[in-house]
Design a protein around this motif. Structure first.
Motif, PDB file in Angstrom:
ATOM      1  N   LEU A 315       0.835  -1.205   0.000  1.00  0.00           N
ATOM      2  CA  LEU A 315       0.000   0.000   0.000  1.00  0.00           C
ATOM      3  C   LEU A 315       0.864   1.247   0.000  1.00  0.00           C
ATOM      4  O   LEU A 315       0.551   2.239  -0.668  1.00  0.00           O
ATOM      5  CB  LEU A 315      -0.941  -0.006   1.201  1.00  0.00           C
ATOM      6  CG  LEU A 315      -1.813   1.245   1.367  1.00  0.00           C
ATOM      7  CD1 LEU A 315      -2.682   1.490   0.140  1.00  0.00           C
ATOM      8  CD2 LEU A 315      -2.677   1.143   2.619  1.00  0.00           C
ATOM      9  N   ASN A 316       1.974   1.216   0.735  1.00  0.00           N
ATOM     10  CA  ASN A 316       2.840   2.393   0.789  1.00  0.00           C
ATOM     11  C   ASN A 316       3.431   2.717  -0.578  1.00  0.00           C
ATOM     12  O   ASN A 316       3.537   3.890  -0.952  1.00  0.00           O
ATOM     13  CB  ASN A 316       3.952   2.164   1.815  1.00  0.00           C
ATOM     14  CG  ASN A 316       3.412   2.053   3.226  1.00  0.00           C
ATOM     15  OD1 ASN A 316       2.754   2.959   3.718  1.00  0.00           O
ATOM     16  ND2 ASN A 316       3.655   0.934   3.871  1.00  0.00           N
ATOM     17  N   ALA A 317       3.805   1.694  -1.345  1.00  0.00           N
ATOM     18  CA  ALA A 317       4.306   1.933  -2.708  1.00  0.00           C
ATOM     19  C   ALA A 317       3.207   2.531  -3.573  1.00  0.00           C
ATOM     20  O   ALA A 317       3.460   3.426  -4.399  1.00  0.00           O
ATOM     21  CB  ALA A 317       4.819   0.632  -3.312  1.00  0.00           C
ATOM     22  N   GLY A 318       1.974   2.060  -3.393  1.00  0.00           N
ATOM     23  CA  GLY A 318       0.856   2.624  -4.143  1.00  0.00           C
ATOM     24  C   GLY A 318       0.601   4.073  -3.792  1.00  0.00           C
ATOM     25  O   GLY A 318       0.308   4.898  -4.668  1.00  0.00           O
ATOM     26  N   LEU A 319       0.725   4.420  -2.515  1.00  0.00           N
ATOM     27  CA  LEU A 319       0.520   5.818  -2.112  1.00  0.00           C
ATOM     28  C   LEU A 319       1.667   6.710  -2.588  1.00  0.00           C
ATOM     29  O   LEU A 319       1.473   7.905  -2.810  1.00  0.00           O
ATOM     30  CB  LEU A 319       0.352   5.907  -0.591  1.00  0.00           C
ATOM     31  CG  LEU A 319      -0.948   5.273  -0.061  1.00  0.00           C
ATOM     32  CD1 LEU A 319      -1.008   5.368   1.456  1.00  0.00           C
ATOM     33  CD2 LEU A 319      -2.184   5.910  -0.683  1.00  0.00           C
ATOM     34  N   ARG A 320       2.849   6.141  -2.780  1.00  0.00           N
ATOM     35  CA  ARG A 320       3.943   6.912  -3.406  1.00  0.00           C
ATOM     36  C   ARG A 320       3.571   7.249  -4.852  1.00  0.00           C
ATOM     37  O   ARG A 320       3.837   8.361  -5.327  1.00  0.00           O
ATOM     38  CB  ARG A 320       5.251   6.131  -3.363  1.00  0.00           C
ATOM     39  CG  ARG A 320       5.942   6.153  -2.013  1.00  0.00           C
ATOM     40  CD  ARG A 320       7.410   5.795  -2.136  1.00  0.00           C
ATOM     41  NE  ARG A 320       8.083   5.915  -0.858  1.00  0.00           N
ATOM     42  CZ  ARG A 320       9.368   6.213  -0.712  1.00  0.00           C
ATOM     43  NH1 ARG A 320      10.116   6.425  -1.788  1.00  0.00           N
ATOM     44  NH2 ARG A 320       9.919   6.305   0.475  1.00  0.00           N
ATOM     45  N   ASP A 321       2.977   6.284  -5.553  1.00  0.00           N
ATOM     46  CA  ASP A 321       2.496   6.568  -6.911  1.00  0.00           C
ATOM     47  C   ASP A 321       1.489   7.707  -6.889  1.00  0.00           C
ATOM     48  O   ASP A 321       1.538   8.625  -7.707  1.00  0.00           O
ATOM     49  CB  ASP A 321       1.810   5.330  -7.507  1.00  0.00           C
ATOM     50  CG  ASP A 321       2.725   4.146  -7.696  1.00  0.00           C
ATOM     51  OD1 ASP A 321       3.958   4.316  -7.687  1.00  0.00           O
ATOM     52  OD2 ASP A 321       2.199   3.034  -7.862  1.00  0.00           O
ATOM     53  N   VAL A 322       0.546   7.614  -5.965  1.00  0.00           N
ATOM     54  CA  VAL A 322      -0.508   8.630  -5.848  1.00  0.00           C
ATOM     55  C   VAL A 322       0.114  10.007  -5.644  1.00  0.00           C
ATOM     56  O   VAL A 322      -0.243  10.986  -6.317  1.00  0.00           O
ATOM     57  CB  VAL A 322      -1.453   8.272  -4.685  1.00  0.00           C
ATOM     58  CG1 VAL A 322      -2.326   9.474  -4.292  1.00  0.00           C
ATOM     59  CG2 VAL A 322      -2.319   7.074  -5.046  1.00  0.00           C
ATOM     60  N   ALA A 323       1.051  10.106  -4.701  1.00  0.00           N
ATOM     61  CA  ALA A 323       1.655  11.394  -4.380  1.00  0.00           C
ATOM     62  C   ALA A 323       2.464  11.935  -5.562  1.00  0.00           C
ATOM     63  O   ALA A 323       2.410  13.136  -5.867  1.00  0.00           O
ATOM     64  CB  ALA A 323       2.547  11.256  -3.141  1.00  0.00           C
ATOM     65  N   ALA A 324       3.206  11.057  -6.232  1.00  0.00           N
ATOM     66  CA  ALA A 324       4.031  11.506  -7.360  1.00  0.00           C
ATOM     67  C   ALA A 324       3.166  11.955  -8.530  1.00  0.00           C
ATOM     68  O   ALA A 324       3.402  13.017  -9.127  1.00  0.00           O
ATOM     69  CB  ALA A 324       4.975  10.386  -7.785  1.00  0.00           C
ATOM     70  N   LEU A 325       2.150  11.152  -8.896  1.00  0.00           N
ATOM     71  CA  LEU A 325       1.310  11.501 -10.033  1.00  0.00           C
ATOM     72  C   LEU A 325       0.511  12.767  -9.747  1.00  0.00           C
ATOM     73  O   LEU A 325       0.371  13.648 -10.616  1.00  0.00           O
ATOM     74  CB  LEU A 325       0.371  10.339 -10.369  1.00  0.00           C
ATOM     75  CG  LEU A 325      -0.554  10.544 -11.576  1.00  0.00           C
ATOM     76  CD1 LEU A 325       0.239  10.905 -12.830  1.00  0.00           C
ATOM     77  CD2 LEU A 325      -1.403   9.295 -11.818  1.00  0.00           C
ATOM     78  N   ALA A 326      -0.014  12.897  -8.536  1.00  0.00           N
ATOM     79  CA  ALA A 326      -0.767  14.107  -8.187  1.00  0.00           C
ATOM     80  C   ALA A 326       0.121  15.345  -8.316  1.00  0.00           C
ATOM     81  O   ALA A 326      -0.316  16.388  -8.825  1.00  0.00           O
ATOM     82  CB  ALA A 326      -1.313  13.994  -6.766  1.00  0.00           C
ATOM     83  N   GLU A 327       1.373  15.244  -7.877  1.00  0.00           N
ATOM     84  CA  GLU A 327       2.280  16.398  -7.961  1.00  0.00           C
ATOM     85  C   GLU A 327       2.618  16.738  -9.406  1.00  0.00           C
ATOM     86  O   GLU A 327       2.631  17.916  -9.792  1.00  0.00           O
ATOM     87  CB  GLU A 327       3.553  16.106  -7.169  1.00  0.00           C
ATOM     88  CG  GLU A 327       4.488  17.292  -7.068  1.00  0.00           C
ATOM     89  CD  GLU A 327       5.581  17.094  -6.031  1.00  0.00           C
ATOM     90  OE1 GLU A 327       6.669  17.675  -6.222  1.00  0.00           O
ATOM     91  OE2 GLU A 327       5.349  16.360  -5.042  1.00  0.00           O
ATOM     92  N   VAL A 328       2.893  15.702 -10.214  1.00  0.00           N
ATOM     93  CA  VAL A 328       3.203  15.935 -11.634  1.00  0.00           C
ATOM     94  C   VAL A 328       2.028  16.616 -12.335  1.00  0.00           C
ATOM     95  O   VAL A 328       2.199  17.591 -13.076  1.00  0.00           O
ATOM     96  CB  VAL A 328       3.552  14.601 -12.323  1.00  0.00           C
ATOM     97  CG1 VAL A 328       3.530  14.744 -13.839  1.00  0.00           C
ATOM     98  CG2 VAL A 328       4.922  14.112 -11.869  1.00  0.00           C
TER      99      VAL A 328
END
Length: 418
Positions: A315-328
């Motif tokens: 889940l933590n890796a998935g939330l890293r995706d979320v945070a990175a994509l949202a910022e981009v």
């Protein structure tokens, strides 16, 4: 270069972004994007009632400190704080069922870093409900429960998706958060590298006589690891890996017989134990999409990658995706870029794919190293654990890794708004 015709076409879209998959990653991403002013349509195959069940079914998540910061920044954490159990220590041991652990071990103490607890344990029912409550009250999000995307078309200036209701929705970008069997990825022609481990996780929660004191345990045994993760009260979450054949046999047993198999693996350090909630299983394997992006499409979380739970990073890796994509996407929006442009999506892939592949390789290697009874490998890993334990700098490095504090962190994982 700015294209007025393209900009006009994008403005005619029904929504800025369509997210397919209303699980933890999909709802988190919808909130992150909507809070920056984007319009999001969240297509969720499950009904709201199914997502909002209140009975404890045994499912829980280890939320790294960086993921907790994301939830705090999104405004979710106040609804979770009372039900979250801090993980203060992590103890890692090696051994065999019924024989006790090896004298070589790792002990990670949160007091060795300044930021606080390494993470928190949160029950699925609490986290899912808090996210859904926030989705329901956040302007800019259109939630379509009990609905699936059945087709997607990226020809033209945007993407058009067809829903199981027969409706169509146009957007600048489609995001797949629809799990390891992602229909979004399959329809886009994205292939996956995947293999199984011939292991199955037996998952449950237990009540125990003695307090756990916020300590998480990882006990490596030849068939696979046993994780004992602290929940609120005198309860712990169990993720118990066995060979697929043994797991099927054990899961078919009565609750009493199931506990008889767990006790010699669990030990007596928490006193008497009993089941608290349902039992379930899931097969273990590795899955990595060959690309995280396609024309007007991006994948996050399990749709992009799935890995062994040995380090509790799924889940933590998935939330890293979320945070990175949202910022981009937020940065692209501020610059006036097309959200679905290849250059925008490529920034996300460059940020996340190498890190994810490295984490998948690490979890795969750890599982292969520890899930066996080879005496040479056993000696090597025990000496390795003893060495890490004796070197404070190495130990603190592992603690920061477990807390999700290493690497190029997106703003949300640093507790900063977009």
């Amino acid at each position: 270069m700015d294209n007025p015709k393209l900009r006009a076409n994008i403005c005619d879209m029904d929504t800025d972004i369509v997210i397919t998959g209303g699980g933890l990653a999909g709802t988190s991403l919808a909130l992150a994007l909507a809070q920056t002013g984007m319009t999001v349509t969240l297509v969720d195959a499950l009904s709201v009632d199914a997502q909002r069940q209140t009975d404890f079914d045994g499912r829980s998540y280890a939320i790294a400190l960086s993921s907790q910061r994301l939830l705090q920044t999104l405004g979710i954490w106040p609804a979770l704080d009372a039900d979250a159990q801090p993980m203060l220590d992590i103890k890692v041991t090696d051994g065999r069922a019924g024989e006790g652990p090896s004298p070589f071990f790792l002990h990670f103490d949160h007091a060795e870093i300044e930021e606080g607890p390494m993470g928190y344990m949160i029950e699925d029912r609490h986290l899912r409900r808090a996210l859904l409550d926030a989705v329901a009250t956040t302007s800019g999000i259109t939630h379509r429960p009990s609905t699936q995307v059945t087709a997607q078309n990226t020809a033209g200036p945007g993407v058009t998706v067809t829903l199981s209701t027969g409706d169509t929705i146009s957007a600048a970008l489609l995001i797949g958060a629809d799990g390891r069997s992602s229909g979004t990825a399959e329809r886009a022609g994205i292939r996956r590298m995947a293999w199984g481990y011939d292991q199955t996780a037996l998952v449950c929660a237990i009540a125990h006589e003695k307090p756990h004191n916020g300590v998480a345990h990882q006990f490596f045994m030849p068939p696979g690891p046993l994780a004992i993760l602290p929940l609120t009260g005198n309860r712990s979450s169990i993720v118990w890996s066995e060979t697929t054949q043994n797991a099927a046999r054990i899961n078919a047993l009565s609750d009493a017989a199931y506990l008889e198999h767990l006790r010699p693996r669990f030990g007596s350090f928490l006193g008497e134990i009993s089941l608290a909630g349902a039992r379930f299983t899931y097969p273990l394997g590795l899955s990595l999409a060959n690309s995280f992006i396609a024309p007007r499409l991006a994948l996050v979380a399990d749709a992009a990658h799935g890995m062994h739970p040995i380090a509790g990073q799924g889940l933590n890796a998935g939330l890293r995706d979320v945070a990175a994509l949202a910022e981009v996407l937020c940065d692209a929006r501020r610059r006036g870029e097309d959200l679905g442009a290849p250059t925008v999506l490529d920034r996300y892939q460059q940020w996340r794919r190498f890190d994810t592949a490295a984490l998948a390789l690490a979890t795969d290697s750890f599982n292969r190293l520890f899930s066996n009874d080879n005496p040479i490998l056993r000696f090597a890993r025990d000496i390795g654990m003893g060495a890490v334990q004796s070197i404070p700098a190495l130990r603190r490095g592992f603690i920061r890794e477990a807390a999700g504090l290493t690497g190029e962190l997106p703003k949300l994982l640093r507790g900063q708004p977009l």
